[in-house]
Scaffold this motif. Sequence first.
Motif, PDB file in Angstrom:
ATOM      1  N   ALA A  47       0.862  -1.179   0.000  1.00 57.42           N
ATOM      2  CA  ALA A  47       0.000   0.000   0.000  1.00 57.42           C
ATOM      3  C   ALA A  47       0.905   1.238   0.000  1.00 57.42           C
ATOM      4  CB  ALA A  47      -0.934   0.001   1.214  1.00 57.42           C
ATOM      5  N   ASP A  56       1.192   5.136   1.990  1.00 58.12           N
ATOM      6  CA  ASP A  56       0.709   6.098   2.980  1.00 58.12           C
ATOM      7  C   ASP A  56       0.213   7.336   2.237  1.00 58.12           C
ATOM      8  OD1 ASP A  56       0.744   8.350   4.886  1.00 58.12           O
ATOM      9  OD2 ASP A  56       1.681   6.938   6.272  1.00 58.12           O
ATOM     10  N   ALA A  75      -6.750  -1.475   1.965  1.00 64.15           N
ATOM     11  CA  ALA A  75      -5.845  -0.356   1.721  1.00 64.15           C
ATOM     12  C   ALA A  75      -5.146  -0.520   0.381  1.00 64.15           C
ATOM     13  CB  ALA A  75      -4.819  -0.270   2.848  1.00 64.15           C
ATOM     14  N   PRO A 122      -9.004   6.402   1.222  1.00 66.52           N
ATOM     15  CA  PRO A 122      -7.899   5.711   1.897  1.00 66.52           C
ATOM     16  C   PRO A 122      -8.350   5.089   3.224  1.00 66.52           C
ATOM     17  CG  PRO A 122      -7.127   7.764   0.967  1.00 66.52           C
ATOM     18  CD  PRO A 122      -8.624   7.769   0.808  1.00 66.52           C
ATOM     19  N   ARG A 138      -2.755   6.188  10.629  1.00 71.75           N
ATOM     20  CA  ARG A 138      -2.390   6.558   9.270  1.00 71.75           C
ATOM     21  C   ARG A 138      -3.509   6.205   8.293  1.00 71.75           C
ATOM     22  NH1 ARG A 138       1.499   9.967   9.845  1.00 71.75           N
ATOM     23  NH2 ARG A 138       1.980   9.690   7.613  1.00 71.75           N
ATOM     24  N   TYR A 148      -4.127   4.894   4.221  1.00 69.75           N
ATOM     25  CA  TYR A 148      -3.380   4.195   3.170  1.00 69.75           C
ATOM     26  C   TYR A 148      -4.232   4.029   1.918  1.00 69.75           C
ATOM     27  CZ  TYR A 148      -0.166   3.059   6.938  1.00 69.75           C
ATOM     28  OH  TYR A 148       0.719   3.143   7.996  1.00 69.75           O
TER      29      TYR A 148
END
Length: 276
Positions: free
Chosen positions: A143, A145, A168, A178, A184, A186
């Motif tokens: 993936a 970020d 992701a 995402p 986070r 992704y």
Amino acid sequence: MIFTASTADVAVVLGPGGPVGTAWLLGLAAGLRAAGVELADADLLVGTSAGAIAAAALAAGRDLDELADLPPAPPDRRRGDPTVMPRVLQILNAPGADPREALRQAGALALEADALPEEDHLTAMRRLVGTGSWPGRPLLITAVDAVSGEPVVWSGDSGVPLPAAVAASSAAPGHAVPITIGARRYMDGALGGGSNVHLAAGAGAIVLVEPLGHLFPGPAVERGLRILPDQAALEAFGPDLGDRSRWGRVYLEGRRQSAGLAELVGPYLPGRSAPA
């Protein structure tokens, strides 16, 4: 974390291709399995986007023919924004663009897009993968970020739930927002490296299966195979990789194409004699 495949005799790498590419990968794998050739018997599976879905389903031991058709989408299912991906590709392919900065810009577009909500995409991936647990066999899922632009690779010891990793990896900008994992967000792993065949570097042989390989120059596979959809399969794909209505037809095309590949793929997998 960077993974290598130096201890793998054979790696199977499954690339991106949207929903129609997913159907072709699953049909191809099902046809090979019916012919006695099991892609999941490789020492390493690497999956990106559509390939992440197929690799996870294979590694989990799913009955792939149960995925020959998709259930009808709910009438209120958000269709996403088809204008986002062309803008993302324009950013990524701009001459002289800094790759990491380009991915950050792509991530910003993905985060702003009016696309399929996280939970809806996660639910679909749980249904396709069929399990919430990582399989015992080696499997890598990629993936990117969406904020930092950093490509990531997850495995069974990453602590990331398998359906979340797959969601992701297949969260294409404009198609699905995402996915949140920890703190986070992704997005689609293909943006960070196509099929990410470099993760199989060091393997004795690589079987690279790319639904979109006809669109891009192929990476060198010095020992192994690169498999692309044939003309009949491409005609079944149609012009829209996100056209879910083509899933069943494309699945059958993958199954049909597998008949001409079993004798080529089989010798590369464990338990078979190595090609000369």
